[in-house]
Design an enzyme around this catalytic site. Structure first.
Site, PDB file in Angstrom:
ATOM      1  N   PRO A 183       0.784  -1.244   0.000  1.00 59.51           N
ATOM      2  CA  PRO A 183       0.000   0.000   0.000  1.00 59.51           C
ATOM      3  C   PRO A 183       0.806   1.280   0.000  1.00 59.51           C
ATOM      4  CG  PRO A 183       0.065  -0.917   2.203  1.00 59.51           C
ATOM      5  CD  PRO A 183       0.791  -1.895   1.330  1.00 59.51           C
ATOM      6  N   SER A 185       3.652   2.399   2.302  1.00 58.04           N
ATOM      7  CA  SER A 185       4.361   2.987   3.441  1.00 58.04           C
ATOM      8  C   SER A 185       5.874   2.988   3.218  1.00 58.04           C
ATOM      9  CB  SER A 185       4.014   2.233   4.727  1.00 58.04           C
ATOM     10  OG  SER A 185       4.288   0.844   4.591  1.00 58.04           O
ATOM     11  N   LYS A 186       6.397   1.914   2.637  1.00 58.13           N
ATOM     12  CA  LYS A 186       7.835   1.867   2.348  1.00 58.13           C
ATOM     13  C   LYS A 186       8.179   2.825   1.203  1.00 58.13           C
ATOM     14  CE  LYS A 186       8.223  -3.021   3.697  1.00 58.13           C
ATOM     15  NZ  LYS A 186       6.771  -3.286   3.818  1.00 58.13           N
ATOM     16  N   CYS A 317       7.290 -10.605   5.254  1.00 51.90           N
ATOM     17  CA  CYS A 317       6.780 -10.617   6.629  1.00 51.90           C
ATOM     18  C   CYS A 317       6.428 -12.058   7.006  1.00 51.90           C
ATOM     19  CB  CYS A 317       5.580  -9.678   6.781  1.00 51.90           C
ATOM     20  SG  CYS A 317       4.293  -9.892   5.539  1.00 51.90           S
TER      21      CYS A 317
END
Length: 781
Positions: A183, A185-186, A317
């Site tokens: 989405p 964020s990184k 993850c």
């Protein structure tokens, strides 16, 4: 859902006496309303016990941590000028207010900075996301986070998710590819690093953020838009076959090889059990077996496009070695020495991690183990592949240094589970050493058509290395050598839209059309705002080929180069930031375009007219009233508005706001959340009463109380809505003239008053900003 079904669900809830709501409010263990899910999975425990990924004696702590809700973590946008002010506000106001607070019978621990994140710009608390959203005691803190997140000043991001961009070691001149970006964020972290120097409007580098899911691409756009960068491009491709791009360097077509690549691949996600509670009941080894091949293909495509000396971070993850060390080992073996696994153990001091493992086994869904590919029966070989097993050659295995991988375990620093590996490219991949036919054709054509070119910067661009199927080469060569395509590029048109919409593959995107050298739109704009001769007007673009141009966007010259040379092979979702919007009221005064707030920081260094320097009290007035009369401002500001002063020499704390000057009034066209942010930095208390009686009392107390430093947010809501409804109009008796107004915000030593904001009814950042009308900025007090 039909009406009958909704009624039936309502009746069932009534019969249960609200038990579901009680469960949701049961407190900290419920996490996110999943209290009915039993956090047990026998196969999961058997699998990871057998692999011995957890140090001896820590298994119970590991499992206990997985069953606890994930703490809330936030990151302050580091490159923005107000980062220090926001940090000061958090530490000295909001965090202090959490002291001695008790929620659901449990005392709140004081938030702590992440020890390994630079400059205390990332923090975590023991609050779960659900508790943060639902508890009345924490409403003020939660609404602060909502408001500042919308502004792009804060990102609520999982702690371990912040690690990969930090290990990329990004510099402003780097060409960066984020292969599986949504989405976003990184991606936001990468943009921040690219703009490390706020004084440089156009860094030499850029970020290309890709995702295979068309819908998630728009979420990615929303995240990137918050940072207002002209150096970001969002594209929609399968990461395992993302096309090679080319740029023009002194008349020569060169293949882009990226200095930095982030390869955060899709994974089974068993490291996210603390926030994704469904993983407990859905976990199976089959998920990892299905994803291994895709992960390896994506990572392989990534290193193919990495420049020599470049760095790629591979991350998941997941805790499963089939998705982690197995992929890295297979990639290193295929590279035949072209790749090296970097030792980054000292790059994030304070981060606790476990080294990568060198031995593991593979388990199938029914619990059967296999230690070697030779043990796999033929009927299982379609789901288990040789690359899933560790390397048997001890010498090769030791040379790979798989222990340089980082494994993050949840119980070590109260985080999620994560895996990171950093790869350095030493030489071309063995299957890329021959120059493909298409590249030879392009190079020969460029040499025939132009003077001998100057050698390109080999740090990020190479002319060899790019595998391509012969059929694909022929098709691409025909497209690129087509005279119509070449003429289209000369005209500055990127990606002319197809005749029919392709509904199966997402929305049809409008073309990117750059302004031509002699476009009549630009001279009035240049004259009205006295733009500096160095202004890169060739970087302006629109999203329409025909009809009246309503919005002007801006990109960096590097993004422009990419767009012009790759429109036929690249599905671009969004790029650039809006810098001007058409306003019909301005045509009679010589300029039909007003400045847009989202692009004002990019434009400001080039604007030399229509700037007003205002004091802090006048900034408060502009941000809290929709259309204040000039008579309300200080005499000095009134005088400067009439004179329309030039740009000041220095700014105490750089704030630039867009506005609109009428005959008798001055209006700030700034989105609500940005208004609240600036008011907070000035020590103004913003509040919103929740009960009816509180609302009536707040209205009777007045809309703005300068003596007390308070602003009624509910009244501001009404004013913002009125501003949206009257986008291109001012009061009937006003002369609509655009201008840039400057004001100043005090530094961090100012008193931070009680501040509260609401994210209710908040629209997307892009939609709110599309209604801004002119422009302002900030100087010394």
């Amino acid at each position: 859902m039909g009406r009958r079904q909704r009624n039936r669900q309502r009746e069932n809830r009534d019969r249960s006496g609200g038990a579901g709501r009680d469960r949701d409010q049961a407190g900290w263990a419920a996490g996110s309303g999943y209290s009915e899910i039993v956090k047990e999975n026998a196969l999961f425990e058997r699998y990871y016990r057998e692999l011995r990924l957890v140090p001896p004696g820590e298994w119970e702590c590991f499992m206990e941590a997985l069953r606890e809700p994930l703490p809330a973590t936030l990151r302050i946008t580091g490159y923005k000028s107000h980062a220090k002010e926001i940090l000061h506000c958090l530490k000295n106001k909001y965090f202090k207010e959490l002291q001695d607070q008790v929620v659901d019978g449990q005392k709140i621990e004081m938030p702590q900075p992440l020890s390994w994140y630079p400059e205390e710009l990332a923090w975590h608390t023991n609050l779960s996301r659900k508790i943060l959203r639902k508890s009345p005691q924490l409403e003020k803190f939660h609404q602060f986070l909502v408001s500042e997140t919308e502004c792009g000043n804060i990102s609520r991001q999982e702690a371990v998710s912040m690690i990969p961009p930090l290990l990329l070691n990004v510099q402003p001149h780097h060409k960066i590819l984020d292969m599986c970006a949504a989405p976003g964020s990184k991606t936001a972290q990468l943009i921040e690093m690219l703009h490390a120097d706020m004084n440089v409007s156009f860094p030499d580098g850029f970020v290309i953020a890709n995702d295979v899911d068309n819908k998630r691409c728009y979420l990615l756009v929303h995240q990137a838009k918050r940072l207002n960068s002209p150096c970001i491009m969002v594209v929609n491709h399968d990461a395992s076959s993302i096309p090679s791009l080319q740029i023009d360097i002194d008349g020569r077509k060169e293949v882009i090889f990226y200095d930095r690549i982030l390869c955060d691949v899709p994974c089974s996600g068993d490291g996210t059990m603390r926030k994704n509670i469904d993983v407990w009941k859905k976990w199976t080894t089959q998920n990892s077996l299905h994803l291994h091949g895709l992960q390896l293909r994506i990572a392989t495509r990534g290193v193919e496009q990495l420049a020599e000396g470049g760095r790629m971070v591979y991350s998941t993850c997941s805790l499963n070695p089939v998705e982690n060390e197995a992929v890295i080992a297979a990639l290193l073996e295929r590279s035949q020495g072209a790749l090296e696994l970097a030792d980054v153990s000292s790059e994030l001091p304070g981060l606790k991690w476990m080294p990568g493992i060198t031995q593991w086994k593979v388990m199938i869904k029914d619990g059967q183990w296999f230690a070697d590919w030779k043990e796999v029966p033929p009927n299982r070989q379609n789901q288990i592949r040789p690359t899933m097993f560790p390397i048997k050659d001890e010498e090769k295995l030791q040379a790979m240094h798989l222990e340089h991988c980082l494994r993050i375990l949840p119980h070590h620093q109260n985080t999620g589970g994560f895996f990171v590996a950093v790869l350095i490219k030493k030489s071309p991949m063995p299957w890329n050493k021959r120059q493909p036919k298409l590249q030879r054709k392009l190079s020969q054509r460029a040499e025939e058509a132009a003077e001998p070119a100057v050698a390109a910067d080999q740090g990020s661009v190479e002319t060899v290395e790019e595998p391509a199927a012969e059929a694909g080469e022929t098709k691409e060569a025909q497209e690129l050598l087509d005279p119509d395509v070449e003429q289209s590029k000369k005209d500055g048109v990127c990606g002319p839209p197809p005749s029919k919409k392709m509904k199966l593959f997402g929305f049809k995107e409008d073309p990117f059309v750059f302004l031509s050298e002699d476009d009549p739109l630009f001279p009035p704009i240049q004259k009205f705002y006295a733009l500096d001769p160095s202004f890169p007007k060739m970087n302006l673009l629109t999203r329409t080929q025909e009809g009246k141009k309503r919005q002007l966007y801006m990109v960096s010259k590097e993004i422009r180069n990419v767009l012009l040379n790759n429109s036929e092979r690249l599905k671009v979702i969004n790029t650039g930031i809006k810098v001007w919007s058409r306003s019909s009221d301005g045509e009679q005064f010589g300029c039909a375009f007003r400045l847009a707030q989202e692009g004002i920081y990019t434009l400001y260094p080039f604007i030399n007219a229509r700037i007003v320097n205002v004091c802090i009290e006048d900034v408060q007035l502009l941000l809290t009233q929709e259309n204040p009369f000039l008579s309300k401002f200080s005499d000095e500001t009134h005088k400067r508005v009439k004179e329309m002063g030039n740009k000041p020499d220095t700014l105490q704390c750089p704030i630039v706001l867009c506005g609109w000057h009428g005959k008798t009034s001055l209006r700030a066209f700034v989105p609500k959340n940005e208004r609240l942010h600036y008011l907070r930095m000035m020590g103004v208390e913003v509040f919103k009463a929740k009960r009816k009686e509180e609302n009536s009392e707040s209205k009777s107390e007045g809309r703005i109380q300068n003596n007390a430093g308070q602003v009624d947010e509910e009244e501001m809501d009404k004013e913002c809505k009125a501003m949206e409804q009257n986008e291109s109009s001012t009061e009937m008796d006003e002369e609509p003239v655009q201008e840039l107004v400057e004001g100043s915000v005090p530094e961090t030593e100012n008193k931070i008053s009680d501040v509260e904001s609401s994210g209710e009814n908040a629209k997307s950042h892009e939609n709110v900003q599309s209604r801004d009308v002119a422009n302002f900025s900030n100087t010394k007090n």
